[in-house]
Design a protein around this motif. Structure first.
Motif, PDB file in Angstrom:
ATOM      1  N   ARG A 102       1.199   8.179   2.605  1.00  0.00           N
ATOM      2  CA  ARG A 102      -0.196   7.978   3.021  1.00  0.00           C
ATOM      3  C   ARG A 102      -1.123   8.357   1.875  1.00  0.00           C
ATOM      4  O   ARG A 102      -0.809   9.235   1.065  1.00  0.00           O
ATOM      5  N   GLY A 103      -2.288   7.704   1.811  1.00  0.00           N
ATOM      6  CA  GLY A 103      -3.237   8.023   0.766  1.00  0.00           C
ATOM      7  C   GLY A 103      -2.828   7.440  -0.574  1.00  0.00           C
ATOM      8  O   GLY A 103      -2.081   6.464  -0.639  1.00  0.00           O
ATOM      9  N   LEU A 104      -3.318   8.013  -1.660  1.00  0.00           N
ATOM     10  CA  LEU A 104      -3.100   7.485  -3.001  1.00  0.00           C
ATOM     11  C   LEU A 104      -2.433   8.524  -3.896  1.00  0.00           C
ATOM     12  O   LEU A 104      -2.852   9.682  -3.935  1.00  0.00           O
ATOM     13  N   ASP A 105      -1.406   8.087  -4.601  1.00  0.00           N
ATOM     14  CA  ASP A 105      -0.743   8.922  -5.592  1.00  0.00           C
ATOM     15  C   ASP A 105      -1.152   8.379  -6.961  1.00  0.00           C
ATOM     16  O   ASP A 105      -0.646   7.348  -7.407  1.00  0.00           O
ATOM     17  N   PHE A 106      -2.082   9.077  -7.641  1.00  0.00           N
ATOM     18  CA  PHE A 106      -2.614   8.550  -8.891  1.00  0.00           C
ATOM     19  C   PHE A 106      -1.602   8.622 -10.034  1.00  0.00           C
ATOM     20  O   PHE A 106      -1.765   7.934 -11.043  1.00  0.00           O
ATOM     21  N   GLY A 157       0.823  -1.206   0.000  1.00  0.00           N
ATOM     22  CA  GLY A 157       0.000   0.000   0.000  1.00  0.00           C
ATOM     23  C   GLY A 157       0.855   1.253   0.000  1.00  0.00           C
ATOM     24  O   GLY A 157       0.541   2.236  -0.684  1.00  0.00           O
ATOM     25  N   GLU A 158       1.965   1.209   0.741  1.00  0.00           N
ATOM     26  CA  GLU A 158       2.850   2.369   0.819  1.00  0.00           C
ATOM     27  C   GLU A 158       3.388   2.750  -0.556  1.00  0.00           C
ATOM     28  O   GLU A 158       3.576   3.927  -0.859  1.00  0.00           O
ATOM     29  N   ALA A 159       3.636   1.740  -1.401  1.00  0.00           N
ATOM     30  CA  ALA A 159       4.158   2.017  -2.745  1.00  0.00           C
ATOM     31  C   ALA A 159       3.159   2.817  -3.566  1.00  0.00           C
ATOM     32  O   ALA A 159       3.541   3.657  -4.383  1.00  0.00           O
ATOM     33  N   LEU A 160       1.861   2.585  -3.345  1.00  0.00           N
ATOM     34  CA  LEU A 160       0.829   3.303  -4.096  1.00  0.00           C
ATOM     35  C   LEU A 160       0.653   4.737  -3.600  1.00  0.00           C
ATOM     36  O   LEU A 160      -0.003   5.547  -4.252  1.00  0.00           O
ATOM     37  N   ALA A 161       1.230   5.033  -2.439  1.00  0.00           N
ATOM     38  CA  ALA A 161       1.116   6.383  -1.888  1.00  0.00           C
ATOM     39  C   ALA A 161       2.214   7.298  -2.403  1.00  0.00           C
ATOM     40  O   ALA A 161       2.165   8.515  -2.175  1.00  0.00           O
ATOM     41  N   GLY A 162       3.210   6.729  -3.089  1.00  0.00           N
ATOM     42  CA  GLY A 162       4.305   7.545  -3.591  1.00  0.00           C
ATOM     43  C   GLY A 162       5.106   8.175  -2.464  1.00  0.00           C
ATOM     44  O   GLY A 162       5.287   7.581  -1.399  1.00  0.00           O
TER      45      GLY A 162
END
Length: 240
Positions: free
Chosen positions: A24-28, A15-20
């Motif tokens: 935290r959260g999402l990095d689209f 999940g951390e990888a998707l937060a950039g």
């Protein structure tokens, strides 16, 4: 163009990888790059199953420690993985990739319940299957869920995309003499207490003889390189 090394993969994304960089959260932006590579894999005929962590929103054992009952904290972590599953699914669908989200805890309004035979059928039809809610049980990590799903769908390999570029003899952030391995056996990982996955996940992959390739998701193209059989990261498998 050379042929993919693997026909069916289980991709585990933290999940951390998707937060950039935000953690935290999402990095689209990051999610879009990852999904572009997944699309490339499917266009080559590779069948892709995905398990996503939820640490960019909630880590049950860490965030709930001392403040919540462990089972409930872990259930919250399972919900966090579902947020990531839906985000990945949406971006992939915008790219024209067929996707199915299956969750180990039923939430029929937004996802299919996990059914092994249905998941395999989706893969055979070229759909990406994203597995949410871990194993559906507390006290088990999403790494363990990734190995379990890989065994159930008969994946050729587990691609473990994390924030580190391989397995080291020690923490490279603390020990400048840490050595990166190109290959290491399951037995050595367990004996040396190396943090590839948790011990339950490592033992499960060893028992089912599923190789695990750990690499950095910082460059999403590493997913494609791994599928094509290039030497990246560290592969964990039985002794040569």
């Amino acid at each position: 163009m050379s042929e993919p090394q693997y026909k069916r993969i289980l991709l585990k994304i933290s999940g951390e990888a998707l937060a950039g960089e935000a953690s935290r959260g999402l990095d689209f932006g990051v999610i879009g790059e990852v999904c572009e590579v997944i699309k490339e894999c499917t266009q080559m005929g590779v069948q892709v199953g995905i398990v996503v962590g939820g640490g960019n929103f909630w880590r049950g054992v860490k965030d709930g420690a001392g403040r919540m009952e462990r089972t409930r904290a872990d259930h919250m972590g399972m919900m966090a993985t579902t947020l990531n599953c839906l985000a990945l699914a949406d971006v992939l669908e915008q790219m024209g990739v067929e996707v199915r989200v299956q969750t180990a805890i039923e939430m029929r309004a937004i996802a299919e319940p996990y059914i092994r035979s249905r998941a395999i059928r989706h893969l055979e039809k070229g759909r990406v299957v994203i597995f949410g809610c871990g194993t559906g049980n507390p006290f088990f990590s999403t790494d363990t869920a990734a190995v379990l799903r890989a065994a159930e769908i008969d994946a050729d390999i587990i691609l473990l995309a994390k924030n580190i570029d391989g397995v080291y003899s020690a923490d490279p952030n603390k020990d400048p003499n840490a050595v990166k391995y190109d290959f290491i056996s399951y037995d050595d990982v367990l004996a040396q207490h190396l943090q590839v996955m948790d011990f339950t996940a490592t033992s499960l992959s060893m028992d089912n003889k599923i190789p695990v390739l750990l690499f950095a998701l910082k460059d999403p193209k590493n997913i494609l390189r791994a599928v094509m059989g290039e030497q990246i990261g560290t592969i964990v498998k039985e002794e040569k």
